[in-house]
Design a protein around this motif. Structure first.
Motif: not given
Length: 106
Positions: A37-42
């Motif tokens: 989701v928006v805000g997650d780090w990948l």
């Protein structure tokens, strides 16, 4: 060699995410991380997300990559691995338990 780059999601459109690492933006394929989701780090490799990671993991990976870049440019690591310098090697839990119980051989 393929190096994973931590990137944070700023927008999602279907299976693609706009991401940033503070230095540049990149469009990343989310096919392997559908729960992102928006805000997650990948952790990304060659334009595709492979894993959702914590902000702390992203910071540590970013610091390590910056240290390696610094080493290549100037010959010093700086504090790139500060999170590891005060920790000695640690045994896996089952081996530590055996050592604590007095076992010295397999």
């Amino acid at each position: 060699m393929c190096v994973g780059i931590p990137m944070q999601i700023t927008a999602i459109d279907g299976i693609a995410a706009t991401t940033t690492n503070g230095h540049h933006s990149e469009l990343i394929d989310l096919s392997l991380t559908p729960d992102a989701v928006v805000g997650d780090w990948l952790l990304t490799f060659l334009g595709a997300a492979r894993e959702i990671i914590t902000a702390d993991e992203a910071q540590k990976i970013g610091a390590a990559l910056a240290g390696l870049q610094s080493l290549m440019e100037s010959g010093t690591l700086g504090n790139a691995f500060a999170d590891l310098e005060n920790d000695g090697p640690q045994l896996p839990a089952h081996l530590q338990a055996a050592l604590d119980a007095g076992a010295t051989t397999g």
